[in-house]
Scaffold this active site. Structure first.
Site, PDB file in Angstrom:
ATOM      1  N   CYS A   7      -1.737   8.560   3.840  1.00  0.00           N
ATOM      2  CA  CYS A   7      -1.824   8.239   2.414  1.00  0.00           C
ATOM      3  C   CYS A   7      -3.229   8.496   1.897  1.00  0.00           C
ATOM      4  O   CYS A   7      -3.437   8.661   0.694  1.00  0.00           O
ATOM      5  CB  CYS A   7      -1.408   6.806   2.166  1.00  0.00           C
ATOM      6  N   GLU A  51       0.892  -1.171   0.000  1.00  0.00           N
ATOM      7  CA  GLU A  51       0.000   0.000   0.000  1.00  0.00           C
ATOM      8  C   GLU A  51       0.918   1.205   0.000  1.00  0.00           C
ATOM      9  O   GLU A  51       1.774   1.350   0.858  1.00  0.00           O
ATOM     10  CB  GLU A  51      -0.909  -0.024   1.234  1.00  0.00           C
TER      11      GLU A  51
END
Length: 541
Positions: free
Chosen positions: A327, A293
């Protein structure tokens, strides 16, 4: 040897404590914070259940007070990494064969230790060493980490229960073996929960791990290992090495026993690791699993039917909580002309009320960015916006690293939808807004989809269900986690499994069984009860 079909405790999300004035949790966390801030710790490597001091050390300082030293940590050399690999492989012989309920019990115990005696400690460590407010620390280091540990155990039992059909003649069954070899966890600074979950979820499924935490997260990584040790994770199952990421990674990936990478970090680094694994593919005993990720350029789109106050709140929380160092943080927004005046008014009013400073002062909504490199990068983009005809800073724009790496919540208004801060991930408290004509809603959705290489999170604000559906369809590939009338951050384990595609990663959805599937290698077993004694089939006559 199994002696029963065991039911695990039903996983429930850990309640988020308020830390309101007068509460016990507020008193506990502030006391823990002061104790940590006013003392110094030494963090060794952790290999084969032993604390290893290399003699090569680095200091640790709070980002909001970078001249104040709270401890040192030891860095690994190549020999230490090789030792971590060999001891993990030795530990695998017994760990992989331990009954699943014994592994489950360890991590369920870890969850309860964090929920109870370690809660103030792990939250205070995250506040001090990563400059999170108490609320951001609570939802991360305590609640999300607890949720990962509890739900992963439940997901594991669901995976094990997925079995093929059998007949009266043959019994078909699948066992979910851990990967052959050892796995490698590379974790980021920004979420203590992610740092703990990446090695823990692989270990839960019977794997052994070499873990490389971020240099900016060593302090709370030490607390995580304290929890794992007290919970009963055996020596060699999770080995922790700090230091030069290139040397550590080169050593790990050159081993023929490397079997999996669990990564959270930058897109560039992940792609380089993927390429490096590819160059070694002929040397590995098995095809390594690669789960990552990475970054995001996450968006908020408002339709003309949206509630302006809700949009402004979504921007402030989505862009500025934890200084935008998520993020999933909102970093670009698209607002219709008819809504902009009201959204702007609410937005500026909210930003004007935001306090910035040390997380020890619980009235601060924002603190410092993680380190000087991040500070300088963000400041560079802010300065560029001040001198660009396509951009106007309408809020914030100031910064100061005299004491801590503090940057004001900054809003850039642009007339160019391709302006660099609409496209580039900054990982800081900066959002860029583009105003579109109401009648260009469909075109704007296409613009949102094509502007970024990332596809992590995004949000649509609309009270028009047709418009919300239109955005959901138009942006189907633009976000792995898509929010309707909410900010694009704050995924909860078991409720919103998290991950994105395109340049944002492999979308293996942390917080769900989908991620755990990646850390097992199923073996099909067919047992025939009465074996045939004649090779001839009926068709032979």
């Amino acid at each position: 040897m199994g002696k029963g079909f065991f039911n695990v405790p039903v996983a429930k999300n850990e309640p988020v404590l308020s830390y309101a004035p007068g509460t016990q949790e507020r008193e506990n966390v502030l006391q823990a914070y002061k104790s940590m801030y006013n003392s110094k710790i030494e963090v060794p490597l952790y290999i084969n259940g032993k604390h290893i001091k290399s003699g090569e050390t680095q200091t640790m300082s709070p980002p909001h007070d970078h001249q104040h030293i709270v401890g040192t940590y030891h860095t690994a050399n190549k020999t230490h990494v090789e030792q971590a690999i060999s001891t993990a492989l030795d530990a695998r012989k017994t760990w992989a064969n331990l009954p699943w309920e014994q592994r489950a019990a360890i991590f369920l115990r870890a969850a309860e230790l964090i929920a109870g005696p370690y809660r103030a400690k792990i939250n205070a460590a995250t506040m001090m060493a990563q400059s999170k407010t108490v609320h951001q620390a609570e939802i991360d280091a305590a609640c999300e980490f607890i949720d990962f540990l509890r739900f992963n155990v439940q997901f594991m039992t669901e995976i094990y229960a997925d079995q093929p059909k059998s007949t009266s003649a043959a019994w078909n069954r699948i066992e979910y073996r851990p990967l052959e070899g050892f796995t490698y966890a590379v974790t980021p600074f920004n979420f203590t929960a992610i740092a703990g979950n990446l090695p823990a979820c692989m270990a839960l499924m019977g794997n052994v791990v070499v873990w490389k935490p971020s240099d900016s997260q060593v302090y709370s990584a030490k607390i995580i290992m304290d929890v794992f040790n007290e919970a009963g994770v055996p020596p060699g199952v999770i080995n922790v090495v700090f230091g030069d990421p290139v040397m550590i990674t080169n050593t790990v990936l050159s081993s023929p026993d490397f079997s999996g990478l669990h990564f959270t970090g930058s897109t560039f680094v992940f792609k380089e690791l993927w390429k490096q694994i590819g160059t070694h593919i002929h040397n590995y005993k098995t095809y390594p699993r690669i789960v990552g990720e990475t970054g995001g350029k996450d968006f908020i789109v408002a339709h003309q039917s949206a509630n302006p106050k809700q949009v402004a709140t979504g921007i402030v929380r989505g862009a500025f909580e934890f200084q935008g160092q998520k993020c999933s943080a909102a970093s670009r927004a698209y607002i219709p002309e008819s809504l902009w005046a009201d959204v702007k008014s609410y937005l500026l009013e909210d930003i004007d009320s935001i306090k910035i400073g040390s997380p020890e002062d619980l009235s601060n909504f924002m603190t410092a960015v993680i380190h000087e490199g991040s500070f300088d990068k963000i400041a560079k983009y802010i300065d560029a916006a001040k001198n660009n005809a396509d951009a106007e800073i309408i809020a914030g724009g100031s910064y100061d690293k005299t004491k801590g790496y503090f940057i004001e919540p900054t809003v850039i208004l642009t007339t160019n939808p391709q302006y660099e801060t609409m496209c580039t991930e900054l990982f800081g408290p900066v959002i860029t807004i583009y105003i579109y004509k109401d009648e260009d809603y469909a075109k704007t959705l296409q613009l949102v989809d094509k502007t970024s290489d990332y596809a992590l999170t995004g949000a649509i604000f609309s009270t028009d269900r047709y418009a919300a559906n239109q955005a959901t369809e138009a942006l189907v590939n633009a976000a792995g986690n898509f929010y309707i009338n909410d900010k694009p951050t704050g995924a909860v384990v078991g409720q919103q499994p998290f991950g994105g595609a395109r340049a944002s990663g492999t979308n293996d959805k942390a917080g769900s069984a989908q991620n755990l599937w990646r850390w097992v290698s199923p073996r099909m077993i067919k047992e025939t009860f009465v074996s045939p004694t004649d090779y001839k089939y009926p068709f032979l006559g």
